[in-house]
Scaffold this motif. Structure first.
Motif, PDB file in Angstrom:
ATOM      1  N   GLN A   1      29.979  33.949  43.527  1.00 32.26           N
ATOM      2  CA  GLN A   1      28.701  33.884  44.071  1.00 32.26           C
ATOM      3  C   GLN A   1      28.253  32.789  44.918  1.00 32.26           C
ATOM      4  OE1 GLN A   1      25.400  35.172  41.416  1.00 32.26           O
ATOM      5  NE2 GLN A   1      26.198  37.037  40.963  1.00 32.26           N
TER       6      GLN A   1
ATOM      7  N   SER B   1      31.536  38.744  39.152  1.00 38.34           N
ATOM      8  CA  SER B   1      31.679  37.448  39.099  1.00 38.34           C
ATOM      9  C   SER B   1      30.706  36.516  39.468  1.00 38.34           C
ATOM     10  CB  SER B   1      32.873  37.133  40.048  1.00 38.34           C
ATOM     11  OG  SER B   1      33.197  35.676  39.808  1.00 38.34           O
ATOM     12  N   THR B   2      29.717  36.303  38.580  1.00 40.08           N
ATOM     13  CA  THR B   2      28.978  35.095  38.917  1.00 40.08           C
ATOM     14  C   THR B   2      29.555  33.814  39.530  1.00 40.08           C
ATOM     15  OG1 THR B   2      28.918  34.248  36.673  1.00 40.08           O
ATOM     16  CG2 THR B   2      27.468  35.823  37.277  1.00 40.08           C
TER      17      THR B   2
END
Length: 248
Positions: free
Chosen positions: A108, A104-105
């Motif tokens: 981040q 999952s970006t």
């Protein structure tokens, strides 16, 4: 009866580690603790949550996303973007898997100051760990159940964490009253909070996310806070000062 005692113990011990360790500690850092106690609560979380164990690191990231995007289409578990609680929690599970395995970006940007025990978290999320706990629950029922209907409780044991999440995330953002205008749909669902250890004071919590006591009014009792207060007095944890709230 043994089955009722076992079910209630599993429900409330699992709930305690979720609200105390994963939510108030891992996600919000409302208090600090030593490395020893952090490891101890990691183990307790795994033992009490069993087959529905969630990584405290991944839980914290998911929950920080929830606060940042509360009740928008980017919220991992808003009830306003799913037709029912089961679909909402399935969506949550999918996002959790992406967060857990660093796919999952979006998650981040919410990292930093996270607890971690890679070996335990990896083991606890393996299929054989979940299966092992499931078999343990079944064997306990085989040995102690006294009526056929008691076996209907087994699916709740298997998915205890998901059951807690469904009650809190669905009820706490759809039903109840608001003390604060948080620009979202968070609610205090007081009649059902005995099932969630303070977690259904969602409106209060979204207004004061660093406050360890989720109750704000004099009659709003957060059952987990006295435990936190006691652990603070015993030196197990150290509470941080947080913004007070005054509600007429």
């Amino acid at each position: 009866m043994p089955i009722l005692f076992f079910f209630l113990a599993h429900w409330y011990l699992s709930l305690f580690t979720q609200t105390f360790f994963q939510h108030r500690y891992a996600a919000h850092r409302m208090f600090t603790m030593s490395a020893f106690w952090e490891k101890a609560f990691f183990i307790l979380t795994y033992l009490t949550q069993g087959s529905s164990f969630m990584s405290p690191r991944a839980y914290a990231l998911l929950h920080r996303m929830h606060h940042a995007y509360s009740d928008t289409d980017q919220d991992p578990h808003s009830p306003h973007y799913s037709d029912n609680a089961f679909l909402m929690m399935w969506k949550t599970r999918t996002i959790y898997q992406d967060v857990l395995y660093n796919r999952s970006t979006a998650a981040q940007k919410f990292g930093g100051n996270l607890p971690g025990w890679e070996a335990l978290e990896t083991f606890g999320n393996q299929w054989y760990s979940r299966l092992g706990w499931g078999l343990f629950y079944i064997l306990f029922y085989v040995n102690f159940a006294t009526a056929w209907w008691q076996y209907l409780l087994l699916p709740i044991h298997f998915a205890m964490g998901a059951a807690h999440g469904a009650i809190v995330n669905w009820g706490g953002h759809k039903y109840g009253y608001q003390n604060f205008d948080n620009k979202d749909q968070s609610r205090n669902t007081l009649p059902f909070d005995f099932l969630t250890g303070g977690e259904l004071f969602q409106n209060n919590h979204h207004m004061l996310p660093a406050r360890a006591n989720f109750g704000v009014r004099k009659w709003e009792l957060d059952p987990t806070y006295p435990v936190i207060w006691t652990l603070n007095k015993l030196g197990v944890i150290k509470l941080k000062l947080s913004k007070a709230a005054v509600v007429a």
